[in-house]
Design a protein around this motif. Structure first.
Motif, PDB file in Angstrom:
ATOM      1  N   THR A  19       0.966  -1.326   0.040  1.00 40.59           N
ATOM      2  CA  THR A  19       0.037  -0.037  -0.064  1.00 40.59           C
ATOM      3  C   THR A  19       0.908   1.225   0.024  1.00 40.59           C
ATOM      4  N   GLY A  20       1.968   1.220  -0.385  1.00 44.01           N
ATOM      5  CA  GLY A  20       2.913   2.283  -0.382  1.00 44.01           C
ATOM      6  C   GLY A  20       2.516   3.291  -1.663  1.00 44.01           C
ATOM      7  N   LEU A  21       3.132   4.369  -1.445  1.00 39.74           N
ATOM      8  CA  LEU A  21       2.870   5.566  -2.631  1.00 39.74           C
ATOM      9  C   LEU A  21       3.256   5.153  -4.012  1.00 39.74           C
ATOM     10  N   THR A  22       4.138   4.226  -4.003  1.00 41.51           N
ATOM     11  CA  THR A  22       4.559   3.733  -5.524  1.00 41.51           C
ATOM     12  C   THR A  22       3.470   2.490  -6.081  1.00 41.51           C
ATOM     13  N   ASN A  24       0.154   2.224  -5.508  1.00 40.79           N
ATOM     14  CA  ASN A  24      -1.270   2.855  -5.837  1.00 40.79           C
ATOM     15  C   ASN A  24      -1.111   4.542  -5.945  1.00 40.79           C
ATOM     16  N   ILE A  26      -3.637   6.340  -6.007  1.00 39.24           N
ATOM     17  CA  ILE A  26      -4.545   6.929  -5.206  1.00 39.24           C
ATOM     18  C   ILE A  26      -4.014   7.602  -4.006  1.00 39.24           C
ATOM     19  N   TRP A  27      -2.982   6.805  -3.442  1.00 40.14           N
ATOM     20  CA  TRP A  27      -2.476   7.325  -2.101  1.00 40.14           C
ATOM     21  C   TRP A  27      -1.577   8.463  -2.368  1.00 40.14           C
ATOM     22  N   ALA A  28      -1.031   8.668  -3.424  1.00 42.51           N
ATOM     23  CA  ALA A  28      -0.214  10.084  -3.973  1.00 42.51           C
ATOM     24  C   ALA A  28      -1.286  11.367  -3.939  1.00 42.51           C
ATOM     25  N   LEU A  30      -4.325  11.481  -2.564  1.00 46.32           N
ATOM     26  CA  LEU A  30      -4.707  11.550  -1.107  1.00 46.32           C
ATOM     27  C   LEU A  30      -3.596  12.295  -0.508  1.00 46.32           C
ATOM     28  N   ALA A  31      -2.297  11.884  -0.421  1.00 42.55           N
ATOM     29  CA  ALA A  31      -1.523  12.702   0.115  1.00 42.55           C
ATOM     30  C   ALA A  31      -1.346  14.116  -0.398  1.00 42.55           C
TER      31      ALA A  31
END
Length: 51
Positions: A19-22, A24, A26-28, A30-31
């Motif tokens: 589930t790291g930034l690389t 997905n 979507i996490w980037a 959201l951050a």
């Protein structure tokens, strides 16, 4: 077999590591949204000079 080498622990650890930034984008997103919201909140708190 102890509790640290069970199949459930290994699969849960792999899922959490994925589930790291690389993994997905979507996490980037959201951050970035959270950082923009934080910056706007700080700008509202900081007093402005009266010109």
């Amino acid at each position: 077999m102890n509790m640290y080498n069970s199949a459930g622990t290994l699969s849960a650890g792999g899922a959490l590591a994925a589930t790291g930034l690389t993994g997905n984008p979507i996490w980037a997103f959201l951050a970035a949204f959270a950082m923009i919201a934080l910056g706007m909140a700080v700008l509202r708190i900081v007093p402005r000079s009266q010109a």
